[in-house]
Scaffold this motif. Structure first.
Motif, PDB file in Angstrom:
ATOM      1  N   ILE A 128       0.867  -1.177   0.000  1.00  0.00           N
ATOM      2  CA  ILE A 128       0.000   0.000   0.000  1.00  0.00           C
ATOM      3  C   ILE A 128       0.900   1.222   0.000  1.00  0.00           C
ATOM      4  CG2 ILE A 128      -1.731   1.322   1.281  1.00  0.00           C
ATOM      5  CD1 ILE A 128      -2.542  -1.370   2.620  1.00  0.00           C
ATOM      6  N   SER A 129       0.695   2.112  -0.957  1.00  0.00           N
ATOM      7  CA  SER A 129       1.466   3.357  -0.980  1.00  0.00           C
ATOM      8  C   SER A 129       0.512   4.544  -0.946  1.00  0.00           C
ATOM      9  CB  SER A 129       2.366   3.428  -2.221  1.00  0.00           C
ATOM     10  OG  SER A 129       1.601   3.350  -3.410  1.00  0.00           O
ATOM     11  N   VAL A 130       0.975   5.639  -0.363  1.00  0.00           N
ATOM     12  CA  VAL A 130       0.186   6.875  -0.325  1.00  0.00           C
ATOM     13  C   VAL A 130       1.031   8.001  -0.900  1.00  0.00           C
ATOM     14  CG1 VAL A 130      -1.277   6.183   1.608  1.00  0.00           C
ATOM     15  CG2 VAL A 130       0.838   7.392   2.057  1.00  0.00           C
ATOM     16  N   HIS A 131       0.339   8.918  -1.558  1.00  0.00           N
ATOM     17  CA  HIS A 131       0.983  10.053  -2.201  1.00  0.00           C
ATOM     18  C   HIS A 131       0.009  11.216  -2.108  1.00  0.00           C
ATOM     19  CE1 HIS A 131       2.011  12.426  -5.904  1.00  0.00           C
ATOM     20  NE2 HIS A 131       3.192  12.333  -5.309  1.00  0.00           N
ATOM     21  N   ALA A 132       0.477  12.398  -1.748  1.00  0.00           N
ATOM     22  CA  ALA A 132      -0.417  13.555  -1.622  1.00  0.00           C
ATOM     23  C   ALA A 132       0.166  14.760  -2.336  1.00  0.00           C
ATOM     24  CB  ALA A 132      -0.658  13.885  -0.147  1.00  0.00           C
ATOM     25  N   VAL A 133      -0.717  15.493  -3.018  1.00  0.00           N
ATOM     26  CA  VAL A 133      -0.339  16.701  -3.734  1.00  0.00           C
ATOM     27  C   VAL A 133      -1.239  17.844  -3.290  1.00  0.00           C
ATOM     28  CG1 VAL A 133      -0.148  17.807  -6.002  1.00  0.00           C
ATOM     29  CG2 VAL A 133       0.469  15.397  -5.734  1.00  0.00           C
ATOM     30  N   ASP A 134      -0.619  18.938  -2.886  1.00  0.00           N
ATOM     31  CA  ASP A 134      -1.314  20.170  -2.527  1.00  0.00           C
ATOM     32  C   ASP A 134      -1.553  20.925  -3.839  1.00  0.00           C
ATOM     33  OD1 ASP A 134      -1.972  22.778  -1.767  1.00  0.00           O
ATOM     34  OD2 ASP A 134      -0.517  22.824  -0.120  1.00  0.00           O
ATOM     35  N   VAL A 135      -2.721  20.713  -4.456  1.00  0.00           N
ATOM     36  CA  VAL A 135      -2.967  21.297  -5.774  1.00  0.00           C
ATOM     37  C   VAL A 135      -3.188  22.806  -5.706  1.00  0.00           C
ATOM     38  CG1 VAL A 135      -3.775  19.167  -6.835  1.00  0.00           C
ATOM     39  CG2 VAL A 135      -5.422  20.687  -5.763  1.00  0.00           C
ATOM     40  N   ALA A 136      -3.593  23.325  -4.559  1.00  0.00           N
ATOM     41  CA  ALA A 136      -3.773  24.776  -4.425  1.00  0.00           C
ATOM     42  C   ALA A 136      -2.438  25.499  -4.536  1.00  0.00           C
ATOM     43  CB  ALA A 136      -4.449  25.119  -3.094  1.00  0.00           C
ATOM     44  N   ARG A 137      -1.375  24.860  -4.038  1.00  0.00           N
ATOM     45  CA  ARG A 137      -0.046  25.467  -4.086  1.00  0.00           C
ATOM     46  C   ARG A 137       0.828  24.851  -5.171  1.00  0.00           C
ATOM     47  NH1 ARG A 137       2.133  24.081   1.038  1.00  0.00           N
ATOM     48  NH2 ARG A 137       3.960  25.239   0.381  1.00  0.00           N
ATOM     49  N   GLY A 138       0.352  23.764  -5.785  1.00  0.00           N
ATOM     50  CA  GLY A 138       1.088  23.122  -6.868  1.00  0.00           C
ATOM     51  C   GLY A 138       2.354  22.414  -6.437  1.00  0.00           C
ATOM     52  N   ASP A 141       7.463   6.890   2.770  1.00  0.00           N
ATOM     53  CA  ASP A 141       8.530   5.898   2.657  1.00  0.00           C
ATOM     54  C   ASP A 141       8.411   4.968   3.866  1.00  0.00           C
ATOM     55  OD1 ASP A 141      10.811   4.460   2.053  1.00  0.00           O
ATOM     56  OD2 ASP A 141      12.189   6.011   2.772  1.00  0.00           O
ATOM     57  N   HIS A 142       7.851   3.786   3.644  1.00  0.00           N
ATOM     58  CA  HIS A 142       7.611   2.848   4.741  1.00  0.00           C
ATOM     59  C   HIS A 142       7.581   1.434   4.157  1.00  0.00           C
ATOM     60  CE1 HIS A 142       5.484   0.735   7.964  1.00  0.00           C
ATOM     61  NE2 HIS A 142       5.869   1.719   8.748  1.00  0.00           N
ATOM     62  N   PRO A 143       7.987   0.424   4.910  1.00  0.00           N
ATOM     63  CA  PRO A 143       7.967  -0.953   4.401  1.00  0.00           C
ATOM     64  C   PRO A 143       6.592  -1.447   3.941  1.00  0.00           C
ATOM     65  CG  PRO A 143       9.333  -0.831   6.374  1.00  0.00           C
ATOM     66  CD  PRO A 143       8.656   0.506   6.225  1.00  0.00           C
ATOM     67  N   VAL A 144       5.515  -0.817   4.392  1.00  0.00           N
ATOM     68  CA  VAL A 144       4.177  -1.218   3.968  1.00  0.00           C
ATOM     69  C   VAL A 144       4.016  -1.066   2.454  1.00  0.00           C
ATOM     70  CG1 VAL A 144       2.996   1.012   4.263  1.00  0.00           C
ATOM     71  CG2 VAL A 144       1.735  -1.109   4.641  1.00  0.00           C
ATOM     72  N   THR A 145       4.794  -0.177   1.839  1.00  0.00           N
ATOM     73  CA  THR A 145       4.694   0.006   0.390  1.00  0.00           C
ATOM     74  C   THR A 145       5.154  -1.234  -0.374  1.00  0.00           C
ATOM     75  OG1 THR A 145       6.868   1.038   0.173  1.00  0.00           O
ATOM     76  CG2 THR A 145       4.997   2.508   0.562  1.00  0.00           C
ATOM     77  N   ALA A 146       5.986  -2.042   0.257  1.00  0.00           N
ATOM     78  CA  ALA A 146       6.443  -3.289  -0.350  1.00  0.00           C
ATOM     79  C   ALA A 146       5.636  -4.489   0.143  1.00  0.00           C
ATOM     80  CB  ALA A 146       7.923  -3.505  -0.052  1.00  0.00           C
ATOM     81  N   GLY A 147       4.605  -4.241   0.930  1.00  0.00           N
ATOM     82  CA  GLY A 147       3.723  -5.307   1.375  1.00  0.00           C
ATOM     83  C   GLY A 147       3.881  -5.748   2.806  1.00  0.00           C
ATOM     84  N   GLU A 193       2.927   4.721   9.947  1.00  0.00           N
ATOM     85  CA  GLU A 193       2.733   6.153  10.139  1.00  0.00           C
ATOM     86  C   GLU A 193       4.034   6.855   9.787  1.00  0.00           C
ATOM     87  OE1 GLU A 193       2.162   7.656  14.136  1.00  0.00           O
ATOM     88  OE2 GLU A 193       3.293   5.983  14.959  1.00  0.00           O
ATOM     89  N   GLY A 194       3.906   8.112   9.440  1.00  0.00           N
ATOM     90  CA  GLY A 194       5.081   8.891   9.111  1.00  0.00           C
ATOM     91  C   GLY A 194       4.692  10.168   8.412  1.00  0.00           C
ATOM     92  N   VAL A 195       5.703  10.890   7.967  1.00  0.00           N
ATOM     93  CA  VAL A 195       5.467  12.119   7.217  1.00  0.00           C
ATOM     94  C   VAL A 195       5.893  11.884   5.771  1.00  0.00           C
ATOM     95  CG1 VAL A 195       5.676  13.660   9.201  1.00  0.00           C
ATOM     96  CG2 VAL A 195       7.696  13.122   7.849  1.00  0.00           C
ATOM     97  N   LEU A 196       5.196  12.553   4.872  1.00  0.00           N
ATOM     98  CA  LEU A 196       5.479  12.401   3.454  1.00  0.00           C
ATOM     99  C   LEU A 196       6.784  13.097   3.105  1.00  0.00           C
ATOM    100  CD1 LEU A 196       1.893  12.934   2.000  1.00  0.00           C
ATOM    101  CD2 LEU A 196       2.996  10.830   2.812  1.00  0.00           C
ATOM    102  N   GLY A 197       7.541  12.472   2.218  1.00  0.00           N
ATOM    103  CA  GLY A 197       8.834  13.000   1.801  1.00  0.00           C
ATOM    104  C   GLY A 197       8.703  14.095   0.752  1.00  0.00           C
ATOM    105  N   ALA A 198       9.839  14.510   0.221  1.00  0.00           N
ATOM    106  CA  ALA A 198       9.899  15.602  -0.756  1.00  0.00           C
ATOM    107  C   ALA A 198       9.062  15.322  -2.001  1.00  0.00           C
ATOM    108  CB  ALA A 198      11.351  15.871  -1.154  1.00  0.00           C
TER     109      ALA A 198
END
Length: 118
Positions: free
Chosen positions: A5-15, A48-54, A38-43
């Protein structure tokens, strides 16, 4: 990428990618929530967490919680406290652990879009 499971977020108001946004991922089991990641999103706006690899991912229900209000205040966006969007939960179901579940979030101070991406 297979599984995970991976998560990705984009602030479209600020681009910009939502670098620094806190995200939690819970497994929903037996009427309760168990913290899986849990964690904070990177640049790049991704977690970036092991859950992204399953790691720890099983079939069943999950909830991702995006802490949009804290992120926006830290970024200097005038949203008040509490913000219109303080926390955004997203409940979804993993049916096939061999598939990858990508959860992109696109948001502004007043709305958001969440979906299963590729």
């Amino acid at each position: 990428m297979a599984g995970g499971i991976s998560v990705h977020a984009v602030d479209v108001a600020r681009g910009v990618p939502a670098q620094g946004m806190r995200v939690e991922l819970f497994a929903l089991r037996d009427g309760g929530r168990a913290l899986l990641a849990e964690g904070v999103l990177g640049a790049n706006g991704a977690l970036d967490h092991p859950v992204t690899a399953g790691q720890g991912v099983t079939a069943g229900a999950f909830e991702a919680v995006f802490h949009i209000g804290d992120y926006q205040r830290a970024a200097g966006v005038a949203v008040g406290s509490p913000a219109f969007l303080e926390e955004v939960p997203f409940r979804f179901t993993v049916t096939d652990v061999d598939q990858h579940y990508h959860l992109p979030l696109k948001f502004t101070p007043w709305g958001f879009s969440l979906f299963r991406g590729a």
